[in-house]
Design an enzyme around this catalytic site. Sequence first.
Site, short mmCIF file in Angstrom:
data_model
loop_
_atom_site.label_atom_id
_atom_site.label_comp_id
_atom_site.label_asym_id
_atom_site.label_seq_id
_atom_site.Cartn_x
_atom_site.Cartn_y
_atom_site.Cartn_z
N LYS A 90 -3.56 -29.06 -13.72
CA LYS A 90 -4.73 -28.22 -12.88
C LYS A 90 -4.27 -27.86 -11.40
O LYS A 90 -4.14 -29.06 -10.80
CB LYS A 90 -6.03 -28.71 -13.02
N GLN A 111 -2.62 -32.90 -5.57
CA GLN A 111 -3.55 -32.52 -6.61
C GLN A 111 -3.54 -33.78 -7.52
O GLN A 111 -4.78 -33.66 -7.99
CB GLN A 111 -3.09 -31.34 -7.20
N LYS A 114 -6.33 -36.05 -5.99
CA LYS A 114 -7.49 -35.06 -5.91
C LYS A 114 -8.28 -35.06 -7.28
O LYS A 114 -9.46 -35.23 -7.18
CB LYS A 114 -7.08 -33.68 -5.27
N LYS A 126 0.81 -27.57 -9.31
CA LYS A 126 0.54 -26.37 -8.46
C LYS A 126 1.54 -25.11 -8.41
O LYS A 126 2.80 -25.80 -9.14
CB LYS A 126 0.86 -26.97 -6.86
N GLY A 165 -6.81 -20.15 -7.93
CA GLY A 165 -6.21 -19.35 -6.73
C GLY A 165 -5.97 -20.80 -5.61
O GLY A 165 -6.37 -21.69 -5.78
N ASP A 166 -5.36 -19.96 -4.52
CA ASP A 166 -4.90 -20.68 -3.45
C ASP A 166 -4.79 -19.84 -2.08
O ASP A 166 -5.24 -18.53 -2.40
CB ASP A 166 -4.00 -21.66 -3.58
N THR A 209 -15.41 -24.73 -2.56
CA THR A 209 -14.53 -25.73 -1.72
C THR A 209 -15.31 -25.86 -0.37
O THR A 209 -15.32 -26.93 0.19
CB THR A 209 -13.14 -25.13 -1.59
N ASN A 240 -11.18 -18.04 2.06
CA ASN A 240 -12.13 -18.48 1.14
C ASN A 240 -12.76 -19.89 1.68
O ASN A 240 -14.03 -19.99 1.73
CB ASN A 240 -11.68 -18.61 -0.29
N SER A 376 -13.65 -25.66 -10.53
CA SER A 376 -12.80 -24.92 -11.68
C SER A 376 -12.81 -25.67 -12.88
O SER A 376 -12.62 -25.19 -13.95
CB SER A 376 -11.19 -25.20 -11.20
P1 NDP Z 1 -7.03 -17.99 2.01
O1 NDP Z 1 -5.86 -17.30 1.96
O2 NDP Z 1 -8.43 -17.49 1.67
O3 NDP Z 1 -7.34 -18.21 3.42
C1 NDP Z 1 -6.48 -18.99 4.42
C2 NDP Z 1 -6.77 -18.85 5.90
O4 NDP Z 1 -5.98 -19.56 6.75
C3 NDP Z 1 -6.78 -17.47 6.29
O5 NDP Z 1 -7.58 -17.18 7.41
C4 NDP Z 1 -5.20 -17.26 7.06
O6 NDP Z 1 -5.17 -16.37 7.88
C5 NDP Z 1 -5.06 -18.75 7.64
N1 NDP Z 1 -3.84 -19.14 7.27
C6 NDP Z 1 -2.66 -19.15 6.38
N2 NDP Z 1 -1.47 -19.50 6.78
C7 NDP Z 1 -1.81 -19.86 8.03
C8 NDP Z 1 -0.63 -20.36 9.18
N3 NDP Z 1 0.55 -20.41 8.62
N4 NDP Z 1 -1.18 -20.41 10.27
C9 NDP Z 1 -2.62 -20.13 10.60
N5 NDP Z 1 -3.42 -19.85 9.85
C10 NDP Z 1 -3.00 -19.52 8.53
O7 NDP Z 1 -6.90 -19.54 1.39
P2 NDP Z 1 -7.87 -20.58 1.08
O8 NDP Z 1 -9.08 -20.45 2.13
O9 NDP Z 1 -8.33 -20.42 -0.16
O10 NDP Z 1 -7.08 -21.89 1.41
C11 NDP Z 1 -6.87 -22.56 2.71
C12 NDP Z 1 -6.51 -23.97 2.57
O11 NDP Z 1 -7.66 -24.66 1.81
C13 NDP Z 1 -5.12 -24.04 2.00
O12 NDP Z 1 -4.79 -25.29 2.51
C14 NDP Z 1 -5.43 -24.33 0.39
O13 NDP Z 1 -4.47 -25.09 -0.08
C15 NDP Z 1 -6.79 -25.28 0.63
N6 NDP Z 1 -7.39 -25.09 -0.65
C16 NDP Z 1 -8.20 -24.31 -1.20
C17 NDP Z 1 -9.00 -24.22 -2.28
C18 NDP Z 1 -9.71 -23.31 -2.66
O14 NDP Z 1 -10.33 -23.42 -3.74
N7 NDP Z 1 -9.42 -21.85 -2.28
C19 NDP Z 1 -9.21 -25.41 -2.82
C20 NDP Z 1 -8.75 -26.60 -2.32
C21 NDP Z 1 -7.94 -26.46 -1.26
P3 NDP Z 1 -4.69 -14.79 7.54
O15 NDP Z 1 -5.87 -14.21 7.19
O16 NDP Z 1 -4.01 -14.20 8.76
O17 NDP Z 1 -3.83 -14.85 6.44
#
Ligand code: NDP
Length: 444
Positions: A90, A111, A114, A126, A165-166, A209, A240, A376
């Site tokens: 997962k 993961q 976690k 992943k 998603g991610d 999250t 997200n 999830s």
């Molecule tokens: P999203 O794609 O929804 O959002 C990511 C955010 O981070 C956006 O604002 C993006 O900016 C910014 N970002 C991405 N890459 C970079 C970078 N290289 N430098 C600066 N800003 C960056 O992703 P999530 O919110 O889902 O995920 C965010 C983090 O949380 C990740 O590390 C993910 O692995 C982790 N995570 C997510 C979960 C989930 O349920 N969604 C669960 C557990 C962990 P821009 O809009 O410009 O792309």
Amino acid sequence: MRYVEEVLAKVKKQYAAEPEFIQAVEEVLETIAPVIDANEELYRREAILERITTPDRAIIFRIPWVDDNGQVQVNTGYRVQFNNAIGPYKGGLRLHPSVNLGIIKFLGFEQIFKNSLTGLPIGGGKGGSDFDPKGKSDREVMAFCQSFITELYKYIGADVDVPAGDIGTGAREIGYMYGQYKRITGLYEGVLTGKGLTYGGSLARTEATGYGLLYIVQEMMKCHGQEMAGKTVVISGAGNVATYAIQKAQQLGAKVVTCSDSNGWIYDPDGIDVALLKEVKEVKRARLTEYAAARPNAEYHEGRGVWSVKCDIALPCATQNELHLEDAKQLVANGVMAVAEGANMPTTMEATKYLQDNGVWFIPGKASNAGGVATSALEMSQNSERLSWSFEEVDAKLQGIMVNIYHNIEDAAKRYGKEGDYVTGANIAGFEKVVTAMIAQGVC
Ligand code: NDP
């Protein structure tokens, strides 16, 4: 040489081209060293560390799709099925140009621990692709997702591997992927999570999250005699995790004054307007300059900088290695009390150490962002029993899971004489359950 050192040296040599994977392995192995040392003979004979640092399999594949100009484009797809000792694989699917095998391996490795911490029966995996959904039309995103699943469907299934998603993979992408899986296999099953509410998704998964992050921070604050109300919070990201972390922090009475994306960041002294942020990022898929344009008191700055803002609590919610040593120094100088990771591995190892050495309560992502994968897993349960639970029911379960995680990691740290070291606590608590299952299942 100690077993733990021997394996770490081997991993560093063998995977020199995968720095993020090495970083994740190093952090885990260094902190679980007391457990390994105490069981050195057994773990060495069982090759536990070699097995847990080598994925069950890593699948790499070509994704051809046609863009709006009739041009064929080719991306690379990945799915790393790391460890299924305690349940089906997962873990999310990341769509971002930076994706490569090393990044997917680091995420898959994290993961495992976690998922174990959630207390639910899910193994670690992943996946993703170097495809960038940004700037693509809906039709192009659909063409990519269909091609991606046309290969990936062979390796996933409701009881085998359940992606989610991610970064870059939201409800739209999951919808297209689910449609293609159903079309190829004819199965209407819980093979993906983060689905829409009309076709098997769970209420509260979108929020999980970010909300989970705040639930664990709230519990930690409570246990240290503090409360969320009145605290100033800085958050990075505007996706997200960040959006729903901001929302929950505000519901708990804190004031969140920053957010960011890959171009720049916002300082809003009145507190981030979540409705406006959603409109800009989720609906218009626009840049944060549009947020600033609509809020007279908000400042927009190009580049990085959220960690320079004075706060009580800092929550990195964007991406890996976004909070560096200099940022940690600035946060400490500004009197930060707590840092909890919403993103995966956003804090570098040096920054983590600096924060911990300076008395900051620090919760690592594998504990503090586990609410997403936990919910999830709740979506998987609902799919299996073909029922949908109410928002309140899922949210209450999520809250219970996050409170449990806090106490588990706190207890594990204490048991090994590392009180308050939640990094060590999370790694040990996550590892213990997986290793017990691995040994019970024999050499496999
Ligand atoms: P999203 O794609 O929804 O959002 C990511 C955010 O981070 C956006 O604002 C993006 O900016 C910014 N970002 C991405 N890459 C970079 C970078 N290289 N430098 C600066 N800003 C960056 O992703 P999530 O919110 O889902 O995920 C965010 C983090 O949380 C990740 O590390 C993910 O692995 C982790 N995570 C997510 C979960 C989930 O349920 N969604 C669960 C557990 C962990 P821009 O809009 O410009 O792309």
